[in-house]
Enzyme design. Structure first.
Site, PDB file in Angstrom:
ATOM      1  CD  GLU A  38      34.815 -54.660  -4.092  1.00  0.00           C
ATOM      2  OE1 GLU A  38      33.567 -54.558  -4.035  1.00  0.00           O
ATOM      3  OE2 GLU A  38      35.403 -55.749  -4.055  1.00  0.00           O
ATOM      4  CG  HIS A  63      37.192 -62.148 -11.735  1.00  0.00           C
ATOM      5  ND1 HIS A  63      35.872 -62.120 -12.097  1.00  0.00           N
ATOM      6  CD2 HIS A  63      37.200 -62.364 -10.389  1.00  0.00           C
ATOM      7  CE1 HIS A  63      35.111 -62.314 -11.031  1.00  0.00           C
ATOM      8  NE2 HIS A  63      35.894 -62.461  -9.980  1.00  0.00           N
TER       9      HIS A  63
END
Lengths: 314, 342
Positions: free
Chosen positions: A47, A116
């Site tokens: 990321e 998440h």
């Protein structure tokens, strides 16, 4: 995205599984075939690497769309977005612009567990130099995304996995929705309910129906659409008219998004308020896996209806 | 095809033999003088330079070597926070550089960046970045843009030996090699990350080998020898321009000053410092130019005097330049006006 990539060859899409897999959630289905691997680009699970790549490319003239499989994963690349995307323009005395759109699923989806399910809106909304956009319908998603891609500023575009299959009228033609303008989704006179994104779709609209139909409360419902810059005037004018307000989000309450919005409207509306502004938010716990616990932590139709009735004293 | 087409960088117009070499020496001298004067301004009573300040003295051959082959308008340079030297080497007006240190409106970043955040967009100087390792993915991105647009340009992405241990190093080098972007990742290895020696921070003491997992050429070079720096950078840049992907270079050098202004350098022995001074990149180059007959004593003295005056002028000017208007603090946050309809 496809229309914007056809419109401007400097636009490209990059992220995990966006190309050959056709998107982890099939958002980019068919785009690799259409545009080829130069403009629809798979990345390793890095990321910080690909967020930073996009920012660097944006500073020198490209217009990247960076897809995060989940905004929760951006906790590992906060530095890139907060320090680089948001600050480069300012720190250089305005020498650079950073036209980049970061998009992906935000918030609680369904049984994804604590890691998440982060609602990242306050993390980014409090950063000057960023704009934060969050659609609540398919119509808004297209119009707001187009404006975001065309913007010369970095845009945090917050979607939700549980909204990707929503059906709704979406014009085929090119249209845009302005950034920085809230939408009065339902005009009303008795109370202003302010929300955005997923909770609108999941519970708030249902709660509004119940308030109108079952309790005779004429709700004015506002979809904030843009969290930064906030369209304060629309919110303030509405509350001055209705004299009552409930804010709903799925964030934590303490230092939550709604708390920030509340602060913006309380003082200018103080003399107009007939009751304290209510804020309905998630419980202050990590997001549990169990379906019932997860549901219980979030604002429900009942909690919203109860808060609105409290504020209306009925 | 003319001969010039084979030259990878714009030929320096020289009025006399050795002018290009003397220009390089002068630039190294200018950077040294700038940094030493900055040290004085920072430490003297009535301190006019605030904040963190990291001096480049001792590492000049790397910045000036890169600048020697840098193609303005095509190449990019992106750097960590020890960025004064590179900015001057790429042609920043010393007045704009010193004014930024003083926080003045005339500074290269209008007084909004400071020592760690020098930028000069028109020459391809992309900063000046304060977070260790945070800018390595940005360099990957600018190189990606050069590839995407087929500009033939390359990105020089510089960082220190400390940054190698950040995760961004792994992510950016891996992706750079996967996508074959025209980037040159350069470690300026001055041996110590703030106060932590390389051996205490990197399990692999030979830093160049840290790139062995990325399928790109890597090697350690003498970062104090400007001719070596030029040759190695040129080779790496040509690889990039040919579309053959990134290169990793570890330029071994030494910083004569502390990590920042508050650093007493207790982690270094007097002997180590004295040894290092023997390999001062400026002295090494000066000796070489004299040996080649490209530099006279008079020329060297004149250059020393000239750069001293340039820096003194920059300090005088920065001192009298205006602070930014208080209202200017709200400018340069966003590029667009909102509400935004496009």
């Amino acid at each position: 995205m496809t229309e914007e990539m056809e419109r401007d060859e400097n636009v490209f899409l990059m992220g995990e599984e966006v190309a050959e897999y056709n998107g982890a959630y099939k958002v980019s289905e068919g785009m690799l075939d259409r545009f080829g691997p130069k403009r629809v680009i798979d990345t390793p699970i890095s990321e910080a690497g690909f967020a930073g790549l996009g920012i660097g490319a944006a500073t020198v003239g490209l217009r990247p769309i960076i897809e995060f499989m989940s905004w929760s994963f951006t906790l590992v690349c906060l530095d890139q977005i907060v320090n680089n995307a948001a600050n480069i323009r300012y720190m250089s005395g305005g020498q650079f612009k950073v036209p980049i759109t970061f998009r992906g699923g935000n918030g609680i989806a369904h049984q994804l567990g604590a890691t998440h399910s982060h609602r990242v809106e306050t993390i980014y909304t409090r950063i000057p130099g960023l704009t934060v956009v969050t659609p609540s319908t398919p119509y808004e998603a297209k119009g707001l995304l187009k404006t975001s891609i065309r913007s010369d500023d970095p845009v945090i575009f917050l979607e939700n996995e549980k909204m990707l299959n929503d059906a709704g009228d979406v014009p085929e033609e090119d249209y845009t929705i302005p950034i920085g303008v809230a939408n009065i989704e339902r005009p009303g006179n008795d109370i202003t309910i302010i929300s955005y994104g997923r909770p609108l779709q999941r519970v708030v609209r249902h709660a509004v129906q119940a308030l109108v139909n079952d309790h005779g409360i004429d709700v004015e419902l506002i979809d904030v659409r843009t969290l930064r810059p906030l369209d304060k005037n629309t919110l303030i004018e509405s509350v001055k008219k209705t004299n009552r307000c409930v804010i709903v989000d799925e964030d934590y309450g303490y230092c939550g998004m709604g708390a920030g919005i509340l602060h913006q409207i309380q003082k200018p509306c103080f003399d107009y308020l007939d009751a304290p502004i209510e804020y309905v938010h998630s419980d202050e716990i990590p997001v549990p896996f169990n379906h019932f616990l997860e549901e219980a932590m979030m604002p429900s139709v009942d909690r919203i209806v109860a808060a609105a009735r409290d504020v209306c004293y009925r | 095809m003319s001969v010039a087409n084979h030259v990878d960088h714009a030929p320096v117009v020289s009025e006399s033999k050795g002018q290009a070499e003397r220009d390089r020496l002068r630039m190294m001298m200018l950077i040294r003088r700038f940094e030493e004067r900055t040290y004085q301004e920072y430490t003297k009573p009535g301190q006019k330079i605030g904040g963190f300040c990291h001096l480049y003295s001792g590492q000049e051959a790397v910045a000036v070597g890169i600048a020697s082959i840098f193609q303005k308008g095509k190449d990019y340079l992106i750097n960590a926070y020890r960025c004064h030297g590179h900015s001057l080497a790429l042609g920043m007006d010393p007045r704009a550089a010193m004014a930024e240190l003083f926080g003045k409106a005339t500074g290269c970043s209008k007084g909004k960046g400071g020592s760690m955040h020098f930028f000069q967009a028109e020459v391809g100087n992309l900063g000046g970045h304060g977070i260790v390792g945070g800018h390595i993915p940005l360099g990957l991105g600018t190189a990606f843009a050069q590839m995407y647009k087929k500009t033939g340009g390359v990105t020089f992405c510089l960082f220190g030996d400390g940054a190698i241990n950040q995760g961004t190093f792994n992510e950016a080098l891996n992706m750079a090699s996967l996508y074959k972007v025209p980037a040159i990742f350069i470690v300026e290895n001055n041996g110590v990350a703030m106060g932590t020696q390389v051996a205490r921070a990197s399990a692999e003491p030979e830093l160049a080998k840290r790139a062995s997992g990325y399928h790109m050429p890597y090697r350690a070079i003498d970062g104090n020898d400007i001719d070596t720096v030029i040759a190695e950078m040129n080779e790496a840049a040509q690889r990039g321009r040919r579309g053959e992907g990134p290169t990793f270079l570890v330029a071994n050098t030494y910083r004569f000053r502390g990590h920042s202004m508050s650093d007493a350098m207790k982690y270094r022995s007097k002997e180590e410092m004295e040894q290092a001074k023997l390999r001062d990149p400026i002295s090494l180059y000066e000796i070489r130019l004299r040996e080649k007959g490209l530099l006279t004593d008079e020329q060297a003295d004149a250059m020393e005097e000239e750069v001293a005056e340039v820096v003194a002028d920059a300090v005088r000017q920065a001192d009298v330049d205006p602070h930014p208007m208080l209202e200017d603090r709200f400018n340069d946050v966003l590029a667009e006006q909102y509400p935004l309809q496009k």
